[in-house]
Design a protein around this motif. Structure first.
Motif, PDB file in Angstrom:
ATOM      1  N   LEU A 198      94.305   4.974  17.963  1.00  0.00           N
ATOM      2  CA  LEU A 198      93.064   4.196  17.867  1.00  0.00           C
ATOM      3  C   LEU A 198      92.485   3.960  19.262  1.00  0.00           C
ATOM      4  N   PHE A 199      93.371   3.704  20.217  1.00  0.00           N
ATOM      5  CA  PHE A 199      92.974   3.620  21.624  1.00  0.00           C
ATOM      6  C   PHE A 199      92.230   4.898  22.021  1.00  0.00           C
ATOM      7  N   ALA A 200      92.809   6.031  21.641  1.00  0.00           N
ATOM      8  CA  ALA A 200      92.204   7.315  21.983  1.00  0.00           C
ATOM      9  C   ALA A 200      90.886   7.526  21.253  1.00  0.00           C
ATOM     10  N   VAL A 201      90.804   7.061  20.013  1.00  0.00           N
ATOM     11  CA  VAL A 201      89.535   7.189  19.281  1.00  0.00           C
ATOM     12  C   VAL A 201      88.434   6.477  20.051  1.00  0.00           C
ATOM     13  N   GLY A 202      88.726   5.255  20.519  1.00  0.00           N
ATOM     14  CA  GLY A 202      87.752   4.520  21.318  1.00  0.00           C
ATOM     15  C   GLY A 202      87.366   5.279  22.571  1.00  0.00           C
ATOM     16  N   ALA A 203      88.383   5.792  23.262  1.00  0.00           N
ATOM     17  CA  ALA A 203      88.125   6.508  24.510  1.00  0.00           C
ATOM     18  C   ALA A 203      87.290   7.745  24.258  1.00  0.00           C
ATOM     19  N   TRP A 204      87.672   8.518  23.260  1.00  0.00           N
ATOM     20  CA  TRP A 204      86.964   9.783  23.018  1.00  0.00           C
ATOM     21  C   TRP A 204      85.522   9.532  22.579  1.00  0.00           C
ATOM     22  N   THR A 205      85.337   8.559  21.705  1.00  0.00           N
ATOM     23  CA  THR A 205      83.981   8.283  21.230  1.00  0.00           C
ATOM     24  C   THR A 205      83.070   7.953  22.408  1.00  0.00           C
ATOM     25  N   VAL A 226      76.423   1.178  27.658  1.00  0.00           N
ATOM     26  CA  VAL A 226      75.976   1.223  26.263  1.00  0.00           C
ATOM     27  C   VAL A 226      77.027   1.915  25.405  1.00  0.00           C
ATOM     28  N   ALA A 227      77.506   3.059  25.913  1.00  0.00           N
ATOM     29  CA  ALA A 227      78.445   3.872  25.133  1.00  0.00           C
ATOM     30  C   ALA A 227      79.734   3.107  24.862  1.00  0.00           C
ATOM     31  N   MET A 228      80.106   2.266  25.810  1.00  0.00           N
ATOM     32  CA  MET A 228      81.320   1.480  25.718  1.00  0.00           C
ATOM     33  C   MET A 228      81.456   0.742  24.382  1.00  0.00           C
ATOM     34  N   TRP A 229      80.313   0.345  23.811  1.00  0.00           N
ATOM     35  CA  TRP A 229      80.369  -0.436  22.570  1.00  0.00           C
ATOM     36  C   TRP A 229      80.608   0.430  21.348  1.00  0.00           C
ATOM     37  N   PHE A 230      80.358   1.734  21.480  1.00  0.00           N
ATOM     38  CA  PHE A 230      80.557   2.584  20.312  1.00  0.00           C
ATOM     39  C   PHE A 230      82.031   2.945  20.134  1.00  0.00           C
ATOM     40  N   GLY A 231      82.800   2.883  21.242  1.00  0.00           N
ATOM     41  CA  GLY A 231      84.238   3.144  21.148  1.00  0.00           C
ATOM     42  C   GLY A 231      84.921   2.210  20.169  1.00  0.00           C
ATOM     43  N   PRO A 232      84.830   0.898  20.422  1.00  0.00           N
ATOM     44  CA  PRO A 232      85.486  -0.033  19.503  1.00  0.00           C
ATOM     45  C   PRO A 232      84.953   0.040  18.080  1.00  0.00           C
ATOM     46  N   ILE A 233      83.641   0.286  17.944  1.00  0.00           N
ATOM     47  CA  ILE A 233      83.090   0.363  16.585  1.00  0.00           C
ATOM     48  C   ILE A 233      83.699   1.550  15.844  1.00  0.00           C
ATOM     49  N   ALA A 234      83.783   2.686  16.554  1.00  0.00           N
ATOM     50  CA  ALA A 234      84.379   3.864  15.925  1.00  0.00           C
ATOM     51  C   ALA A 234      85.839   3.608  15.599  1.00  0.00           C
ATOM     52  N   ALA A 235      86.547   2.948  16.515  1.00  0.00           N
ATOM     53  CA  ALA A 235      87.971   2.687  16.286  1.00  0.00           C
ATOM     54  C   ALA A 235      88.161   1.799  15.057  1.00  0.00           C
ATOM     55  N   THR A 236      87.294   0.781  14.931  1.00  0.00           N
ATOM     56  CA  THR A 236      87.400  -0.102  13.768  1.00  0.00           C
ATOM     57  C   THR A 236      87.149   0.677  12.490  1.00  0.00           C
ATOM     58  N   PHE A 237      86.128   1.506  12.531  1.00  0.00           N
ATOM     59  CA  PHE A 237      85.768   2.310  11.370  1.00  0.00           C
ATOM     60  C   PHE A 237      86.949   3.198  10.960  1.00  0.00           C
ATOM     61  N   THR A 277      91.579  -2.593  20.588  1.00  0.00           N
ATOM     62  CA  THR A 277      92.292  -1.422  21.066  1.00  0.00           C
ATOM     63  C   THR A 277      91.298  -0.341  21.492  1.00  0.00           C
ATOM     64  N   GLY A 278      90.285  -0.117  20.673  1.00  0.00           N
ATOM     65  CA  GLY A 278      89.272   0.876  21.015  1.00  0.00           C
ATOM     66  C   GLY A 278      88.489   0.476  22.254  1.00  0.00           C
ATOM     67  N   TRP A 279      88.292  -0.812  22.418  1.00  0.00           N
ATOM     68  CA  TRP A 279      87.595  -1.328  23.586  1.00  0.00           C
ATOM     69  C   TRP A 279      88.355  -0.967  24.867  1.00  0.00           C
ATOM     70  N   ALA A 280      89.672  -1.222  24.810  1.00  0.00           N
ATOM     71  CA  ALA A 280      90.523  -0.873  25.949  1.00  0.00           C
ATOM     72  C   ALA A 280      90.442   0.621  26.217  1.00  0.00           C
ATOM     73  N   GLY A 281      90.406   1.414  25.143  1.00  0.00           N
ATOM     74  CA  GLY A 281      90.305   2.855  25.304  1.00  0.00           C
ATOM     75  C   GLY A 281      89.012   3.253  25.992  1.00  0.00           C
ATOM     76  N   ALA A 282      87.906   2.627  25.572  1.00  0.00           N
ATOM     77  CA  ALA A 282      86.609   2.950  26.167  1.00  0.00           C
ATOM     78  C   ALA A 282      86.602   2.584  27.648  1.00  0.00           C
TER      79      ALA A 282
END
Lengths: 348, 292
Positions: free
Chosen positions: A92-99, A113-124, A250-255
């Motif tokens: 999930l960390f990686a999902v955030g980072a990759w997104t 801006v992009a930073m916020w899409f990481g956690p959203i994608a990870a949550t999804f 977790t996705g936030w940390a990844g981003a």
């Protein structure tokens, strides 16, 4: 005998009451002084490290600590507090980072801006993964989450080129534009402050959940699912909520990671990272609030000190992990805390 | 037609090997209620013992395989007596055993790296030579691997259903408390199960080292597939595990032959996820998902 039992039950109820009530006004639990001191110290810290000859390195470690601290706290909430054996947190960390990385690379958006899409994608992704997974239990959850991590690693090594980068993962991801703002040397300071803000927000949110009725429900689900259900806790809903909630941070940390390093490799999803994070939780204190943070601090600094004997370190870590699980199942930090309290109590 | 033969042949090879790995996991789950995450490392131990015996000490193949299985069983014995026996039957067993597995596996992996170094190694085949049907190449080595795997699976199932110890294992898996009350020494049974499971993993590792290269990563991959098979077959069910092993083996082989090698792993996982949603207790599961 019966009286004794009812008495202990009453005292138990009183204890639970005591733990629940203040959570209605969470900030009343928080004593202001230590928090302010901690914040002030962490604000001044980069300037203090600047005086040291290896200050840059210390700052780097601090940022790493904040980063993994977020992931570890979330994982502790999932695994230690509510007993879901998820092994997909690194994925999930990686999902955030990759997104976030792909958005900045392909669409040319600012990292802020992009930073916020990481956690959203990870949550999804977490919710999608949670739908089949969280209805199952124990070993099945371990397998499905491990399987998901393997699938995502596979996707990031063999997927389309803008994701996999020919097997190297993402490279040359735009960093936060701090160097353009304040010049090379002080840029790390801004990264530090940003990581600090992330860490503080995540810690506050997790602390809030930890000592709330919801946190109590999670603990009840872990300890006796039947009892929890009989008291009106829906396991699936609560677990799904928690899964998504933790995935956000977790996705936030990844981003943050991807815009800090400027690169991320699929190798991060090998079992080694997962084990390292698991060791932080287990050694620090499974299911306690401060334990994983302490474990994270120790296991971020220790490897750097033991660089010279790196290979023996992993061997040692494995054995320590097994020994802690046997002799101190609640972790070393609570043990240490109790020991210190005992010593203090004896003196006074 | 050639593709079909290729796929079936590959499926049977994979299935036999998955079966050996997964049966060990399933036995441990059945008896001890433990998801043994050190299983992949035990597999590696078997691989490296066999490699060291054959290439360094020039031991012939057959005794080398046996010694590898025995050596891995000793490691399993050590893991059980040194670590697991201390938390057996205590409250935090599921969490504790999981972490002990991770820790011991990590230590084993790293010791192997320290002793043998990171270089990828090559093992000679059991029997060299190939047989061709059209363009399908059938390796004699593979046939021997399949034969050994099938023989050990058959012997094991006879052992489980006919011998005293096998029946004791079954009794303990079904009802540990009742078994203990009937005078079955559960701790000894646990030890036997651990040794058998480790020996199977070691034998699988030693056999497979002649097929693939000898390298550290192979342990984790083998364990992952074994986990898939075990869960797919329903945890704790021996019959289900063997069926699932061949089913997954065939599925993987068909995906590889018809859609390319890269689709095999994602395809298998996807299949498993869908399957778990539809039938959460596995192919022959005993309502395990509810009881866990």
């Amino acid at each position: 005998m019966i009286q004794e039992e009812s008495f202990s039950r009453q005292s138990m109820a009183a204890r639970i009451e005591e733990r629940l009530k203040p959570s209605a006004v969470p900030w009343s639990r928080l004593s202001v002084v230590p928090v302010v001191i901690a914040l002030l110290v962490s604000l001044v810290l980069p300037w203090a490290t600047d005086l040291l000859p290896f200050g840059k390195f210390v700052l780097h470690l601090l940022i790493l600590f904040f980063l993994w601290g977020i992931v570890v706290q979330g994982w502790n909430l999932i695994m230690g507090v509510s007993g879901i054996f998820s092994f997909a947190q690194v994925a999930l960390f990686a999902v955030g980072a990759w997104t976030s990385g792909v958005i900045t690379q392909q669409l040319g958006w600012s990292p802020f801006v992009a930073m916020w899409f990481g956690p959203i994608a990870a949550t999804f992704v977490a919710v999608i993964l949670g739908l089949p997974t969280l209805r199952l239990r124990g070993a099945y959850v371990v397998l499905l989450t491990l399987g998901f991590q393997e699938l995502f690693r596979n996707f990031t090594t063999q997927g389309p080129n803008f994701v996999a980068g020919g097997g190297y993962g993402l490279r040359y991801v735009p960093k936060f534009p701090f160097e353009e703002w304040v010049g090379g040397d002080k840029a790390q300071f801004l990264y530090y402050y940003l990581a600090l803000v992330f860490f503080a927000i995540a810690t506050f949110a997790i602390w809030r959940i930890f000592y709330s009725p919801i946190g109590m429900a999670f603990r009840a689900l872990r300890d006796s699912e039947v009892y929890a259900i009989s008291r009106g806790v829906s396991p699936f809903r609560y677990k799904l909520f928690l899964f998504g909630f933790v995935a956000f941070f977790t996705g936030w940390a990844g981003a943050f990671y991807v815009h800090w390093y400027g690169a991320i490799s699929p190798a991060i999803m090998l079992f080694g990272t997962t084990i390292n994070l698991l060791a932080m939780i287990v050694i620090g204190g499974w299911g306690s609030f401060w334990g994983p943070i302490a474990g994270c601090a120790v296991l971020t600094v220790l490897p750097e000190i033991m660089r010279a004997v790196e290979q023996y370190r992993i061997l040692l870590l494995g054995i320590v992990l097994a020994l802690v699980a046997i002799f101190a199942p609640e972790g070393l930090f609570p043990l240490l805390l109790r020991w210190v309290r005992k010593m203090l109590g004896r003196q006074t | 037609m050639e593709k079909l033969i290729q796929a079936i042949y590959g499926g049977i090879v994979y299935g036999s090997i998955f079966g050996m790995m997964a049966l060990g996991l399933t036995l441990i789950w059945g008896a001890l209620r433990m998801l043994n995450l050190a299983h992949g490392s035990l597999y590696l131990v078997g691989t490296y013992i066999a490699w060291a015996l054959v290439t360094l000490l020039k031991v012939p193949m057959v005794p080398a395989l046996l010694i590898a299985a025995l050596g891995t069983a000793v490691v399993g014995f050590g893991m059980q007596t040194l670590f697991l026996n201390r938390i057996l039957g205590k409250p935090g067993w599921d969490v504790g055993s999981l972490i002990v597995g991770v820790g011991v596996g990590m230590a084993l992996d790293q010791s192997i790296l320290l002793i043998f170094g990171p270089r990828v190694k090559q093992m000679p085949p059991l029997i060299p030579g190939v047989y061709k049907i059209g363009r399908v190449v059938i390796n004699y080595n593979f046939l021997v691997v399949v034969a050994v795997a099938v023989i050990s699976l058959v012997l094991l199932s006879i052992f489980l259903s006919k011998s005293r110890h096998g029946l004791a294992i079954q009794a303990v898996s079904q009802q540990p408390d009742a078994a203990q009350l009937m005078g079955i020494p559960t701790r000894t049974v646990f030890l036997i199960v651990m040794c058998i499971s480790a020996a199977l993993a070691g034998l699988a590792g030693a056999l497979l080292s002649t097929v693939y290269q000898v390298q550290r990563e192979s342990g984790a991959n083998a364990m992952l597939m074994a986990l898939v098979v075990t869960i797919f077959g329903g945890l704790g069910s021996v019959k289900g595990t063997i069926w699932a092993a061949y089913l997954i083996g065939l599925l993987q082989s068909f995906l590889m032959v018809y859609l390319g090698a890269g689709t095999a792993l994602p395809g298998v996982f996807l299949f498993m996820m869908i399957m778990l949603v539809i039938r959460p207790s596995g192919l022959f599961g005993l309502g395990e998902a509810q009881r866990l």
